[in-house]
Write a protein that holds these residues in place. Structure first.
Motif, mmCIF file in Angstrom:
data_model
loop_
_atom_site.group_PDB
_atom_site.id
_atom_site.type_symbol
_atom_site.label_atom_id
_atom_site.label_comp_id
_atom_site.label_asym_id
_atom_site.label_seq_id
_atom_site.Cartn_x
_atom_site.Cartn_y
_atom_site.Cartn_z
ATOM 1 N N PRO A 112 55.554 49.823 51.017
ATOM 2 C CA PRO A 112 56.381 50.793 51.485
ATOM 3 C C PRO A 112 55.907 51.850 52.645
ATOM 4 C CG PRO A 112 56.854 50.501 49.308
ATOM 5 C CD PRO A 112 55.467 50.012 49.426
ATOM 6 N N GLN A 113 54.377 52.091 52.474
ATOM 7 C CA GLN A 113 53.897 53.160 53.260
ATOM 8 C C GLN A 113 53.343 52.421 54.526
ATOM 9 O OE1 GLN A 113 52.991 52.906 49.773
ATOM 10 N NE2 GLN A 113 54.533 54.480 49.760
ATOM 11 N N GLY A 114 53.742 51.270 54.474
ATOM 12 C CA GLY A 114 53.206 50.339 55.868
ATOM 13 C C GLY A 114 51.861 50.142 55.845
ATOM 14 N N LYS A 115 51.316 50.111 54.865
ATOM 15 C CA LYS A 115 49.800 49.708 55.049
ATOM 16 C C LYS A 115 49.679 48.439 54.016
ATOM 17 C CE LYS A 115 48.199 54.432 54.877
ATOM 18 N NZ LYS A 115 47.124 55.309 54.410
ATOM 19 N N LEU A 116 48.580 47.883 54.132
ATOM 20 C CA LEU A 116 48.240 46.738 53.315
ATOM 21 C C LEU A 116 48.267 47.038 51.963
ATOM 22 C CD1 LEU A 116 44.950 45.034 54.948
ATOM 23 C CD2 LEU A 116 47.098 44.237 55.117
ATOM 24 N N ASP A 117 49.086 45.846 51.186
ATOM 25 C CA ASP A 117 49.454 45.900 49.660
ATOM 26 C C ASP A 117 48.246 45.576 48.947
ATOM 27 O OD1 ASP A 117 50.511 46.364 47.470
ATOM 28 O OD2 ASP A 117 52.084 44.786 47.652
ATOM 29 N N VAL A 118 47.208 46.438 48.786
ATOM 30 C CA VAL A 118 46.013 45.927 48.158
ATOM 31 C C VAL A 118 46.532 46.028 46.489
ATOM 32 C CG1 VAL A 118 43.623 46.831 47.576
ATOM 33 C CG2 VAL A 118 44.231 46.718 49.771
ATOM 34 N N ALA A 119 47.327 46.854 46.066
ATOM 35 C CA ALA A 119 47.520 46.976 44.709
ATOM 36 C C ALA A 119 48.361 45.738 44.265
ATOM 37 C CB ALA A 119 48.202 48.131 44.421
ATOM 38 N N GLY A 120 49.025 45.292 45.182
ATOM 39 C CA GLY A 120 49.810 44.034 44.893
ATOM 40 C C GLY A 120 48.905 42.762 44.760
ATOM 41 N N ALA A 121 47.890 42.756 45.647
ATOM 42 C CA ALA A 121 46.896 41.739 45.640
ATOM 43 C C ALA A 121 45.865 41.866 44.432
ATOM 44 C CB ALA A 121 46.166 41.638 47.127
ATOM 45 N N VAL A 122 45.515 43.036 44.149
ATOM 46 C CA VAL A 122 44.623 43.160 42.994
ATOM 47 C C VAL A 122 45.526 43.070 41.711
ATOM 48 C CG1 VAL A 122 43.184 44.688 41.758
ATOM 49 C CG2 VAL A 122 42.860 44.620 44.241
ATOM 50 N N GLY A 123 46.592 43.495 41.569
ATOM 51 C CA GLY A 123 47.376 43.670 40.347
ATOM 52 C C GLY A 123 47.222 45.001 39.747
ATOM 53 N N ARG A 124 48.390 45.363 38.950
ATOM 54 C CA ARG A 124 48.400 46.699 38.363
ATOM 55 C C ARG A 124 48.009 46.761 36.889
ATOM 56 N NH1 ARG A 124 51.686 46.336 42.683
ATOM 57 N NH2 ARG A 124 51.945 47.869 44.046
ATOM 58 N N SER A 125 47.542 45.603 36.446
ATOM 59 C CA SER A 125 47.138 45.377 34.975
ATOM 60 C C SER A 125 45.605 44.649 35.081
ATOM 61 C CB SER A 125 48.130 44.708 34.427
ATOM 62 O OG SER A 125 47.736 44.515 32.923
ATOM 63 N N GLY A 126 44.825 44.829 34.120
ATOM 64 C CA GLY A 126 43.524 44.386 34.120
ATOM 65 C C GLY A 126 42.640 45.388 33.897
ATOM 66 N N HIS A 127 41.219 44.954 34.279
ATOM 67 C CA HIS A 127 40.369 46.138 33.976
ATOM 68 C C HIS A 127 39.125 46.099 34.870
ATOM 69 C CE1 HIS A 127 41.758 45.605 30.027
ATOM 70 N NE2 HIS A 127 41.117 46.732 29.490
ATOM 71 N N ILE A 128 38.536 47.078 35.230
ATOM 72 C CA ILE A 128 37.234 47.025 36.030
ATOM 73 C C ILE A 128 36.244 47.208 35.277
ATOM 74 C CG2 ILE A 128 35.972 48.346 37.776
ATOM 75 C CD1 ILE A 128 38.588 49.304 39.102
ATOM 76 N N HIS A 129 35.101 46.235 35.231
ATOM 77 C CA HIS A 129 34.046 46.456 34.668
ATOM 78 C C HIS A 129 32.780 46.637 35.347
ATOM 79 C CE1 HIS A 129 36.169 44.377 31.334
ATOM 80 N NE2 HIS A 129 36.570 43.500 32.168
ATOM 81 N N VAL A 130 31.820 47.731 35.142
ATOM 82 C CA VAL A 130 30.643 47.757 35.815
ATOM 83 C C VAL A 130 29.493 47.731 34.656
ATOM 84 C CG1 VAL A 130 29.274 49.801 36.751
ATOM 85 C CG2 VAL A 130 31.848 49.691 37.140
ATOM 86 N N ILE A 131 28.606 46.717 35.359
ATOM 87 C CA ILE A 131 27.385 46.641 34.422
ATOM 88 C C ILE A 131 26.037 46.912 35.440
ATOM 89 C CG2 ILE A 131 26.017 44.440 33.639
ATOM 90 C CD1 ILE A 131 29.586 43.817 34.458
ATOM 91 N N LYS A 132 25.357 47.802 34.943
ATOM 92 C CA LYS A 132 24.234 48.331 35.492
ATOM 93 C C LYS A 132 22.855 47.871 34.786
ATOM 94 C CE LYS A 132 26.341 52.604 36.619
ATOM 95 N NZ LYS A 132 26.193 54.286 36.754
ATOM 96 N N ASP A 133 22.129 47.207 35.460
ATOM 97 C CA ASP A 133 20.668 46.868 34.924
ATOM 98 C C ASP A 133 19.812 47.707 35.382
ATOM 99 O OD1 ASP A 133 18.305 45.672 34.491
ATOM 100 O OD2 ASP A 133 18.551 43.885 35.748
ATOM 101 N N LEU A 134 19.260 48.675 34.367
ATOM 102 C CA LEU A 134 18.528 49.847 34.654
ATOM 103 C C LEU A 134 17.065 49.548 34.124
ATOM 104 C CD1 LEU A 134 21.160 52.537 33.256
ATOM 105 C CD2 LEU A 134 20.885 51.824 35.536
ATOM 106 N N GLY A 135 16.669 48.306 34.051
ATOM 107 C CA GLY A 135 15.479 48.081 33.550
ATOM 108 C C GLY A 135 15.164 48.020 32.068
ATOM 109 N N LEU A 136 16.301 48.165 31.216
ATOM 110 C CA LEU A 136 16.154 48.591 30.009
ATOM 111 C C LEU A 136 16.411 47.162 29.053
ATOM 112 C CD1 LEU A 136 18.048 51.780 29.614
ATOM 113 C CD2 LEU A 136 15.686 51.599 29.589
#
Length: 307
Positions: A112-136
């Protein structure tokens, strides 16, 4: 309008800056990733909405990688319920970034703001995971639910929820109607402990009045200039580094992967197919192995006699 043989790196002026502001009360990062996202678009053939989603994640990854040290690295996995499927981005402390999206040929009507619908493509449900390899011994793993799918808000929530660091994250990708990446970048502003309420209010007002990241880049602003819109003149840039696309896949690495399949599976592959093609998800490079080459790898996969 926002619509949104392998060379190891690309040279095109992408840069990240980091610093502090307001007497050390704020830590800041900003990045231009236009060439990086253009390279991702070229390699994966992403349509505009998928380009914007992958590009925003790549910009966040570049800045989060800059928070690491030495040989440390991280992987971001955006797993929403939208049509593009999973977004994966790898980044490290050296400014090297790579990434892909499960379904690159996704393009939706503007929001509706005239911009690309990134939220529609990604989805509004789910998770973001961040995995860091810190040498441990074990990697650090952080996870948050997707709260909007626009990604800037989601990474803002990630920092406050998973890393307990109040932050503001702005991300943007400007794509022409023909799919060309015109601008891409972002910023992260993080509040240090003990920041006064009046400073927080001042920051919130500056963020609310700030033009979109891509509009500023399109006007010729540098990453440092973008930060100036947030924190004003009281900004100290401590260092900067180039941001480049780099994939760590090589023919030798793929050979070792095939050898690791073991004697039985390699024999079956030779008998049934007579060749092998292995494609890297991150860069779309294809490695082809004919029968003689596979037979050589089979010899290497056979158990060695005990001396």
């Amino acid at each position: 309008m926002e619509t949104t043989g392998q060379p190891e790196t690309i040279e095109a002026g992408d840069v990240l800056v980091r610093g502090t502001a307001w007497g050390g009360k704020i830590r800041v990062f900003a990045v231009r990733t236009t060439a990086l996202v253009a390279e991702l678009q070229r390699r994966h053939g992403t349509f505009p909405t998928a380009t914007a989603a992958l590009g925003r994640t790549a910009a966040a990854g570049a800045m989060m990688g800059a928070m690491l040290k030495g040989e440390e690295k991280l992987t971001i996995q955006v797993k929403g319920d939208g049509p593009i499927g999973q977004i994966v981005v790898d980044a490290n402390a050296k400014g090297e970034v790579r990434g892909y999206v499960d379904h690159p040929q996704v393009h939706l009507a503007s929001n509706p703001q005239g911009k690309l619908d990134v939220a529609g493509a990604v989805g509004r449900s789910g998770h973001i995971h961040v995995i860091k390899d810190l040498g441990l011994k074990e990697p650090y793993r952080g996870s948050i639910p997707i709260i909007s799918g626009e990604l800037g808000e989601d990474f803002t929530y990630y920092f406050s929820s998973s890393e307990q660091t109040p932050s503001a994250v702005g991300l943007g990708v400007l794509v022409d109607t023909d799919g060309t990446v015109l601008q891409s970048g972002g910023f992260i502003v993080q509040l240090m402990p003990g920041m006064a309420d009046e400073d927080i209010t001042r920051l919130e007002r500056a963020l609310a009045a700030m033009p979109p990241v891509t509009a500023l880049l399109d006007q010729g602003e540098t990453p440092e200039g973008i930060l100036g819109f947030v924190v004003g003149d009281d900004l100290q840039i401590h260092d900067e580094m180039p941001i480049v696309f780099k994939c760590k896949c090589t023919r030798d690495r793929v050979e070792q992967t095939l050898i690791s399949l073991g004697e039985s599976e390699l024999k079956q592959l030779i008998e049934e197919e007579g060749k092998a093609q292995v494609e890297c998800h991150f860069c779309n490079e294809t490695y082809t192995f004919d029968r003689p080459h596979l037979e050589n790898l089979l010899d290497q996969a056979k158990p060695k006699p005990i001396q």
